[in-house]
Design an enzyme around this catalytic site. Structure first.
Site, mmCIF file in Angstrom:
data_model
loop_
_atom_site.group_PDB
_atom_site.id
_atom_site.type_symbol
_atom_site.label_atom_id
_atom_site.label_comp_id
_atom_site.label_asym_id
_atom_site.label_seq_id
_atom_site.Cartn_x
_atom_site.Cartn_y
_atom_site.Cartn_z
ATOM 1 C CG ASN A 81 -46.372 -35.051 -33.321
ATOM 2 O OD1 ASN A 81 -47.410 -34.540 -33.690
ATOM 3 N ND2 ASN A 81 -45.961 -36.248 -33.758
ATOM 4 N N PRO A 102 -40.586 -47.179 -39.020
ATOM 5 C CG PRO A 102 -42.521 -48.373 -39.511
ATOM 6 C CD PRO A 102 -41.635 -47.987 -38.375
HETATM 7 O O1 PMT Z 1 -52.231 -31.643 -37.684
HETATM 8 P P1 PMT Z 1 -52.121 -30.129 -37.669
HETATM 9 O O2 PMT Z 1 -52.102 -29.553 -36.257
HETATM 10 O O3 PMT Z 1 -53.147 -29.473 -38.543
HETATM 11 O O4 PMT Z 1 -50.675 -29.767 -38.268
HETATM 12 C C1 PMT Z 1 -50.398 -30.040 -39.596
HETATM 13 C C2 PMT Z 1 -48.961 -30.556 -39.755
HETATM 14 C C3 PMT Z 1 -47.986 -29.465 -39.370
HETATM 15 C C4 PMT Z 1 -48.727 -31.797 -38.880
HETATM 16 C C5 PMT Z 1 -48.811 -30.966 -41.267
HETATM 17 O O5 PMT Z 1 -49.041 -29.847 -42.065
HETATM 18 C C6 PMT Z 1 -47.440 -31.555 -41.546
HETATM 19 O O6 PMT Z 1 -46.467 -30.866 -41.767
HETATM 20 N N1 PMT Z 1 -47.330 -32.910 -41.532
HETATM 21 C C7 PMT Z 1 -46.074 -33.638 -41.642
HETATM 22 C C8 PMT Z 1 -45.361 -33.635 -40.323
HETATM 23 C C9 PMT Z 1 -44.063 -34.418 -40.361
HETATM 24 O O7 PMT Z 1 -43.976 -35.426 -39.736
HETATM 25 O O8 PMT Z 1 -43.118 -33.947 -41.175
HETATM 26 P P2 PMT Z 1 -41.660 -34.643 -41.373
HETATM 27 O O9 PMT Z 1 -40.892 -33.608 -42.063
HETATM 28 O O10 PMT Z 1 -41.177 -35.193 -40.101
HETATM 29 O O11 PMT Z 1 -41.978 -35.856 -42.333
HETATM 30 C C10 PMT Z 1 -41.951 -35.747 -43.751
HETATM 31 C C11 PMT Z 1 -43.003 -36.614 -44.368
HETATM 32 O O12 PMT Z 1 -42.728 -37.985 -44.084
HETATM 33 C C12 PMT Z 1 -44.410 -36.365 -43.879
HETATM 34 O O13 PMT Z 1 -45.256 -36.526 -44.985
HETATM 35 C C13 PMT Z 1 -44.646 -37.478 -42.860
HETATM 36 O O14 PMT Z 1 -46.017 -37.842 -42.794
HETATM 37 C C14 PMT Z 1 -43.820 -38.600 -43.467
HETATM 38 N N2 PMT Z 1 -43.282 -39.546 -42.477
HETATM 39 C C15 PMT Z 1 -42.381 -39.160 -41.563
HETATM 40 C C16 PMT Z 1 -41.819 -40.076 -40.692
HETATM 41 C C17 PMT Z 1 -42.233 -41.422 -40.783
HETATM 42 N N3 PMT Z 1 -41.748 -42.322 -39.958
HETATM 43 N N4 PMT Z 1 -43.152 -41.779 -41.677
HETATM 44 C C18 PMT Z 1 -43.673 -40.877 -42.535
HETATM 45 O O15 PMT Z 1 -44.543 -41.213 -43.346
#
Ligand code: PMT
Length: 404
Positions: free
Chosen positions: A208, A304
């Site tokens: 991504n 996971p």
């Molecule tokens: O890296 P940059 O270019 O500066 O951009 C920053 C960002 C947009 C990546 C950052 O601000 C951000 O939003 N990070 C989380 C991205 C994400 O994966 O969001 P999500 O909504 O898919 O996941 C929710 C949360 O679960 C996040 O804290 C993620 O780290 C966590 N997660 C998700 C999936 C997984 N398998 N394991 C996780 O820990």
């Protein structure tokens, strides 16, 4: 860095005076402007020439030198600096400080000072333990004098006990602690950052657009606040941060294993954009097109969930687990639901993808707009730099631990 910090170093008599040469070097390396006063007894152990060469400034040695008094008298010397360090602080100079004596340049400057003073005592253990010295120490502490050491160990005089001057590195660290409030000192933080790459074959992957900028900014800000920071980062072009332990991984499984290995921690922040899926069986060799209409089917399995795994820990759960949410639509509803589903304490939701003008948001940008969600509150943080988001999050964390 100690940029623009003016430090007056008073070097009094004692064998430990040699350590001040290294201290000057460390302070100068940090861009501090160091001026030194060398007492008459100090001159027996280090020379004005070596002190001047290392500090790059004139060395002041005699209260009654007319030139010095015209150029820069003791009042100016005591006022033009941000911090005065006395190292080594002999029993004699501490007694003078306690009783307000002013019979040489060093003691006069210290008496005339309206600035903070740090002392690094150095003396024989019996002299340190003597009630006369201990009374002086008590009075000086009560007046707000900052003490660095002394430490226990072998003394130059052959005795062992408390009285050794702290090493130059320790005094240098104490100077940093003095200038920069370190409210998160002692707190251990883990940050996940950047994307994960899930291989299709040895050359292709599902990834991504995360650049790691937001995670990087948070690591820097928490480091500055004194925390011990470990960052588990997917593949990014972000440079290492001096003082941050950076562990580089590629897949979600590696990120989970490395994060769990780094526990326990007080705070975990999941800023990484972790792929929710990986291939069930990535190809061991580069996948080849077998014909013009060959379109291979790929089968995915769920990865996971690192944030959820840590949030749901029953033993040794970090005191504060913080997630991010990357949303393309219905940000507010999705954010609140995601925080509850993942069981994390706080969640910072940001809009990602292209806006109506085709401009990328969230991923790879220098700015971010946050919708901050806890069980009790939901607040919008207006568009700001990722550094400012990191600083605001750090302030919240500091307040959280202060109110405990
Ligand atoms: O890296 P940059 O270019 O500066 O951009 C920053 C960002 C947009 C990546 C950052 O601000 C951000 O939003 N990070 C989380 C991205 C994400 O994966 O969001 P999500 O909504 O898919 O996941 C929710 C949360 O679960 C996040 O804290 C993620 O780290 C966590 N997660 C998700 C999936 C997984 N398998 N394991 C996780 O820990």
């Amino acid at each position: 860095m100690l940029d623009n910090k003016k430090i007056l170093l008073v070097i009094s008599g004692g064998i430990a005076a040699y350590k001040t040469l290294e201290l000057i070097r460390l302070l100068k390396k940090d861009n501090a402007d160091v001026t030194c006063i060398l007492t008459r007894a100090g001159e027996e152990f280090v020379t004005p020439l070596s002190v001047a060469s290392l500090s790059g400034n004139k060395v002041y040695t005699d209260l009654f030198s007319l030139t010095d008094e015209t150029e820069m008298g003791h009042i100016n010397l005591s006022r033009q600096n941000d911090l005065i360090i006395v190292a080594p602080a002999s029993a004699d100079i501490m007694a003078k400080m306690t009783h307000g004596m002013a019979n040489d340049l060093a003691s006069t400057t210290l008496l005339a000072s309206n600035k903070s003073i740090m002392v690094a005592p150095a003396m024989n253990p019996e002299m340190w333990d003597n009630p006369a010295t201990q009374n002086n120490v008590k009075m000086l502490r009560e007046r707000g004098i900052v003490f660095c050491g002394p430490e226990k160990g072998d003394m130059a005089c052959g005795e062992t006990g408390e009285g050794r001057m702290s090493e130059a590195q320790t005094i240098h660290q104490a100077v940093h602690d003095f200038f920069f409030e370190r409210p998160l000192k002692g707190k251990k933080v883990l940050i996940t950052s950047g994307p994960t790459y899930e291989p299709l074959d040895p050359v292709r992957f599902i990834g991504n657009r995360s650049s790691g900028k937001q995670g990087h900014a948070i690591a820097k800000s928490l480091l500055k606040a004194g925390a011990h920071v470990t960052m588990i980062s997917g593949p990014t072009n972000m440079p290492d941060i001096s003082g941050v332990d950076i562990q580089r991984i590629e897949t979600a499984h590696e990120m989970l294993d490395t994060t769990l290995d780094a526990l326990p921690a007080d705070i975990v922040i999941c800023a990484a954009a972790v792929s929710d899926w990986a291939l069930t069986s990535p190809s061991a060799q580069k996948m080849k097109k077998k014909s013009d209409d060959d379109t291979p089917e790929i089968k995915l399995k769920q990865n996971p969930d690192i944030l959820k795994t840590i949030s749901q820990m029953t033993d040794n759960r970090p005191a504060l687990v913080i997630g991010f949410a990357a949303e393309t639509n219905d940000l507010e509803e999705n954010a609140a639901a995601k925080r509850a589903r993942k069981n994390c304490d706080w969640l910072l939701a940001n809009q990602v993808g292209k806006d109506e003008n085709g401009t990328q948001r969230g991923f790879g940008t220098d700015e971010n707009e946050i919708y901050f969600v806890t069980q009790q509150e939901q607040t919008r943080w207006n568009n700001m730099s990722k550094d400012s988001v990191a600083q605001r999050l750090t302030d919240h964390i500091i307040r959280h631990f202060n109110n405990k």
